[in-house]
Design an enzyme around this catalytic site. Structure first.
Site, short mmCIF file in Angstrom:
data_model
loop_
_atom_site.label_atom_id
_atom_site.label_comp_id
_atom_site.label_asym_id
_atom_site.label_seq_id
_atom_site.Cartn_x
_atom_site.Cartn_y
_atom_site.Cartn_z
N ALA A 21 47.09 -23.67 -7.62
CA ALA A 21 46.12 -24.54 -6.94
C ALA A 21 46.61 -25.98 -6.98
CB ALA A 21 44.77 -24.42 -7.63
N HIS A 239 57.82 -9.80 -1.83
CA HIS A 239 58.72 -10.57 -0.98
C HIS A 239 59.88 -9.74 -0.41
CE1 HIS A 239 56.45 -13.60 -2.90
NE2 HIS A 239 57.24 -13.85 -3.90
N1 NAP Z 1 52.09 -20.41 -9.67
C1 NAP Z 1 52.73 -19.97 -8.60
O1 NAP Z 1 53.64 -20.65 -8.08
C2 NAP Z 1 52.35 -18.65 -7.97
C3 NAP Z 1 53.12 -18.19 -6.89
C4 NAP Z 1 52.75 -17.00 -6.28
C5 NAP Z 1 51.65 -16.30 -6.73
N2 NAP Z 1 50.94 -16.75 -7.80
C6 NAP Z 1 49.77 -15.98 -8.25
O2 NAP Z 1 48.62 -16.79 -8.16
C7 NAP Z 1 47.71 -16.46 -9.23
C8 NAP Z 1 47.43 -17.72 -10.04
O3 NAP Z 1 48.65 -18.22 -10.53
P1 NAP Z 1 48.76 -19.54 -11.39
O4 NAP Z 1 50.20 -19.77 -11.60
O5 NAP Z 1 47.96 -20.61 -10.78
O6 NAP Z 1 48.10 -19.07 -12.76
P2 NAP Z 1 47.58 -19.97 -13.96
O7 NAP Z 1 48.23 -21.30 -13.95
O8 NAP Z 1 47.68 -19.14 -15.19
O9 NAP Z 1 46.04 -20.16 -13.60
C9 NAP Z 1 45.12 -19.11 -13.67
C10 NAP Z 1 43.76 -19.59 -13.23
O10 NAP Z 1 42.83 -18.54 -13.50
C11 NAP Z 1 41.73 -19.09 -14.22
N3 NAP Z 1 41.13 -18.11 -15.10
C12 NAP Z 1 41.74 -17.28 -15.95
N4 NAP Z 1 40.82 -16.54 -16.60
C13 NAP Z 1 39.60 -16.93 -16.15
C14 NAP Z 1 38.26 -16.55 -16.42
N5 NAP Z 1 37.97 -15.60 -17.29
N6 NAP Z 1 37.27 -17.17 -15.76
C15 NAP Z 1 37.54 -18.15 -14.87
N7 NAP Z 1 38.79 -18.54 -14.55
C16 NAP Z 1 39.80 -17.93 -15.19
C17 NAP Z 1 42.32 -20.23 -15.01
O11 NAP Z 1 41.29 -21.11 -15.41
P3 NAP Z 1 41.45 -22.09 -16.69
O12 NAP Z 1 42.77 -22.77 -16.54
O13 NAP Z 1 40.33 -23.05 -16.49
O14 NAP Z 1 41.38 -21.24 -17.87
C18 NAP Z 1 43.26 -20.82 -13.98
O15 NAP Z 1 42.55 -21.63 -13.07
C19 NAP Z 1 48.40 -15.37 -10.05
O16 NAP Z 1 47.95 -14.12 -9.64
C20 NAP Z 1 49.88 -15.53 -9.70
O17 NAP Z 1 50.59 -14.32 -9.79
C21 NAP Z 1 51.27 -17.93 -8.43
#
Ligand code: NAP
Length: 484
Positions: A21, A239
């Site tokens: 995000a 991908h």
């Molecule tokens: N990062 C990338 O570049 C990327 C690329 C492709 C796909 N993705 C996919 O996108 C998704 C998110 O990735 P990310 O990298 O942003 O992960 P991340 O940094 O670990 O963030 C995970 C998010 O989920 C929230 N969350 C986790 N447990 C929760 C709960 N019980 N209740 C409410 N919110 C909860 C976290 O909130 P808090 O932080 O407030 O705990 C955080 O906002 C994943 O499925 C990942 O595979 C990511």
């Protein structure tokens, strides 16, 4: 760039405090806003951490988005942060905020729910969306899911059933951000709008296809996720199989989402399962500049998760009879690049025999680091009679269309808001992809495929070179001048 203005929607992003995000989703929405594509759109950002709107803006580092302070200030008015613990399913405040914003923006009940969350929270989140009454009333209700969609076919099927209780397939957007990359979208144009290429695109002219998605970074702070996933689930299931499908598909009836997806899914269903001898898996070990995989944060010290995979497969149909597709992808490789090389058969008449083997023609589609389509061909060296040199005809995307190519997520949001599913994967594609990947994982386990160590910041295990060498081939290494 020609982008139509879109009727307002309330966008609710779950996982708004995550890396995705922060780095991609909100910045992409800002770019659409600054181009006037979206204006009165409320963006409700849902995270688990407690924080004020001000703290959230600080987390986003929103000041870095633009020098135009006035525009930024206006954009910020559309953002609202709210904490919800998805495990507790309490959502009165969220429901109230969405309702207020929906009225204010004249969104007429149109909503988009974007789940930037780990897949095991998808089911709970959908339940919460339903229980909060966010699906009630008029207006469209679309839902987008980040990859991965499950961790295998079984878990994906469970998810699919859960989602299907509340959403129709035409309202479901499964994100694979590779499909939003300009050059990946361009594969369809390259193939079907150019007689030069489409005539060559078959077993008569193509010797083999090579796909490389190499990353120079390690697993950064995603050890918890990656150690359960590995390169096959993280990269191949989505991908890489999508790239194979786009390169391999038959001409679709039209550019409609379903016509393209109908053709892609046929390729995925016709992919030959990978054989033991055609599979290489590896894990990086330390070098002077980087720690090894097993020493990364949140990784098991005895982990047997692969951070590299290379394999050979075939598409079982007449167009691709006997044409191998070689694939490799890995973390902590010596450089970051993504390219598809279509290597043509040697059809020279033999007068240049001596030099022949060195110079196969290659059509190369590169999405990273610079987007380009290049054609590698033979040119005669001046003042010689028959000495050839590899020459590259380069199409540098940025040089032609300017530096403002939309980011993948900007394109994806744009399509999502317009309700165009062409750049999102359909359930049958996901199902066929998991089947292919599950077979590969099962084979690794049952046939005890050896996990090979490779030095961090290298090209991966040597065995990935042997995979081609024993077929009398090599991974192509194209030296470009412009799109380096
Ligand atoms: N990062 C990338 O570049 C990327 C690329 C492709 C796909 N993705 C996919 O996108 C998704 C998110 O990735 P990310 O990298 O942003 O992960 P991340 O940094 O670990 O963030 C995970 C998010 O989920 C929230 N969350 C986790 N447990 C929760 C709960 N019980 N209740 C409410 N919110 C909860 C976290 O909130 P808090 O932080 O407030 O705990 C955080 O906002 C994943 O499925 C990942 O595979 C990511």
């Amino acid at each position: 760039m020609n982008k139509e203005k879109i009727s307002p929607h309330t966008v609710v992003i779950f996982g708004a405090t995550g890396d995705l995000a922060k780095k991609k989703l909100i910045p992409s929405l800002y770019r659409l806003y600054s181009q006037g594509v979206i204006d009165e759109f409320p963006i409700i950002c849902v995270g688990r951490k407690r924080m004020s709107d001000e703290a959230y803006l600080k987390f986003l580092d929103i000041g870095k988005y633009d020098k135009d302070r006035k525009k930024l200030k206006k954009f910020v008015k559309h953002l609202r942060y709210i904490d919800v613990d998805l495990n507790k399913s309490m959502c009165f405040e969220l429901a109230e905020i969405v309702q207020v914003f929906d009225k204010k923006c004249g969104c007429a009940g149109n909503k988009i729910f974007y789940l930037a969350l780990p897949y095991f929270l998808f089911g709970k989140t959908i339940g919460l969306i339903k229980n909060c009454g966010l699906l009630n009333g008029r207006g469209s209700k679309k839902i987008a899911f980040e990859k991965p969609f499950g961790s295998d076919l079984k878990s994906a099927e469970i998810l699919h059933k859960q989602i299907g209780r509340f959403f129709r397939e035409e309202d479901i957007y499964r994100v694979d951000h590779y499909l939003g990359k300009e050059l990946v979208e361009n594969i369809v144009a390259l193939r079907f709008a150019n007689s030069l290429f489409e005539h060559l695109w078959n077993t008569d002219s193509i010797d083999n296809v090579q796909i490389t998605l190499a990353e120079d970074i390690g697993i950064e702070n995603r050890g918890g996720y990656y150690d359960k996933s590995g390169a096959i689930r993280d990269m191949v299931q989505n991908h890489i199989l999508q790239l194979i499908a786009l390169v391999g598909m038959e001409p679709p009836k039209s550019l409609n989402a379903d016509d393209i997806r109908n053709e892609k899914v046929k390729v995925l269903k016709n992919l030959r399962s990978v054989r033991k001898k055609d599979l290489v898996i590896g894990q990086y070990v330390k070098d002077p500049d980087s720690i090894g995989y097993r020493n990364e944060k949140n990784v098991d010290k005895k982990s047997i998760t692969e951070s590299f995979v290379a394999f050979k497969t075939y598409i079982n149909n007449s167009r691709w009879r006997g044409v191998p597709f070689y694939v490799r992808t890995g973390k902590r490789m010596n450089k970051k690049y993504s390219e598809i090389n279509i290597v043509l058969k040697d059809v020279t008449c033999g007068i240049f025999q001596r030099e022949r083997a060195k110079h196969a023609n290659v059509i190369s589609i590169r999405t990273n680091p610079k987007e380009s389509v290049d054609f590698l061909f033979n040119a005669k060296i001046p003042f010689t009679r028959n000495e050839l040199k590899e020459a590259v005809m380069e199409f540098c995307h940025k040089c032609e269309f300017g530096p403002n190519t939309p980011e993948a997520y900007e394109t994806l949001f744009h399509q999502l808001l317009q309700g165009n599913q062409g750049l999102f994967t359909r359930w049958d594609e996901v199902k066929a992809s998991w089947r292919f990947v599950d077979n590969m994982k099962r084979m690794i386990k049952n046939k005890r495929i050896k996990l090979l160590p490779y030095r961090a910041n290298s090209e991966g295990p040597n065995e990935s070179f042997s995979l081609l060498r024993r077929d009398g081939r090599n991974w192509k290494n194209i030296k470009r001048r412009f799109a380096l």
